[in-house]
Design an enzyme around this catalytic site. Structure first.
Site, PDB file in Angstrom:
ATOM      1  NE  ARG A   1      20.133 -11.733  14.020  1.00 51.76           N
ATOM      2  CZ  ARG A   1      19.218 -12.260  14.822  1.00 51.76           C
ATOM      3  NH1 ARG A   1      17.961 -12.275  14.449  1.00 51.76           N
ATOM      4  NH2 ARG A   1      19.539 -12.772  15.978  1.00 51.76           N
TER       5      ARG A   1
ATOM      6  CB  THR B   1      11.855  -7.438   5.556  1.00 47.27           C
ATOM      7  OG1 THR B   1      13.245  -7.552   5.881  1.00 47.27           O
ATOM      8  CG2 THR B   1      11.020  -7.434   6.827  1.00 47.27           C
ATOM      9  CE  LYS B   2      18.246  -8.335   4.505  1.00 48.29           C
ATOM     10  NZ  LYS B   2      19.338  -7.428   4.742  1.00 48.29           N
TER      11      LYS B   2
ATOM     12  N   GLY C   1       6.322 -22.155  12.116  1.00 44.16           N
ATOM     13  CA  GLY C   1       5.014 -21.621  12.470  1.00 44.16           C
ATOM     14  C   GLY C   1       5.047 -20.132  12.772  1.00 44.16           C
TER      15      GLY C   1
ATOM     16  CG  HIS D   1      -1.803  -1.203   1.290  1.00 49.18           C
ATOM     17  ND1 HIS D   1      -2.999  -1.273   0.602  1.00 49.18           N
ATOM     18  CD2 HIS D   1      -1.664  -2.394   1.917  1.00 49.18           C
ATOM     19  CE1 HIS D   1      -3.560  -2.437   0.821  1.00 49.18           C
ATOM     20  NE2 HIS D   1      -2.769  -3.143   1.604  1.00 49.18           N
TER      21      HIS D   1
END
Length: 193
Positions: free
Chosen positions: A188, A173-174, A150, A123
């Protein structure tokens, strides 16, 4: 008053969505497609405990593809369903949320724990276009033989390399390379395999 974000662009909202461009999700065609997916997922979730064969037929109708020997335990939640592709011999535990505004590709021999979220929508950060209900999406790709613990969340545009393990509760996130263990928020890499 809503700005004309699409002036000069003759594409449908579905075409814009699938291209990864901004679009409006409550477009009537997309809304009907989403309602179909919600209804099929609901039927699958109710039928699975008593008739696995009939549930399998519903799931094949709901998803873009599902490989031989794969199991998806209910409940499962999708936006459209047919943009989700699952490889062979993959196991997906209870309560998968796969928001397939863009393609979600899950490889062969993948293990996905309960309460995992695969989230392709994005968004705008700016308030006005967000108020005007604009959104976009980026695909998610999960390589072969990945294990997702999970409660993990995979965010838009992420690719996870083969054999990688994602710890329970991680927020990815990456992109993650192949053959690693990743944990945390944001996820990480903590070791190689």
């Amino acid at each position: 008053m809503m700005e004309d974000y699409f002036a000069g662009d003759e594409r449908s909202m579905r075409e814009r969505m699938l291209a990864g461009d901004l679009y409006i999700a409550d477009d009537p065609e997309l809304a009907a497609d989403s309602t179909r997916a919600i209804e099929l997922a609901d039927r699958y979730n109710r039928v699975w405990p008593s008739d696995r064969g009939a549930a399998g037929e519903i799931l094949r109708d709901l998803l873009g593809a599902i490989g031989e020997g794969s199991e998806v335990r209910p409940p499962v939640f999708v936006d459209y369903g047919h943009y989700v592709s699952i490889g062979a011999r993959t196991f997906i535990n209870y309560n998968l949320t796969a928001l397939d505004v863009a393609a979600i590709t899950i490889g062969d021999d993948v293990q996905i724990g309960p309460n995992v979220q695969l989230l392709t929508p994005t968004h705008p950060v700016e308030p006005k276009p967000r108020r005007d209900k604009l959104e976009a999406a980026q695909p998610i790709t999960i390589g072969d033989n990945v294990w997702i613990g999970g409660g993990a969340i995979i965010l838009p545009g992420v690719t996870v390399g083969e054999n990688t393990v994602i710890g329970a509760g991680a927020v990815v996130t990456k992109d993650l390379p192949a053959n690693v263990v990743a944990v945390g928020n944001p996820a990480r890499v903590v070791r190689e395999l």
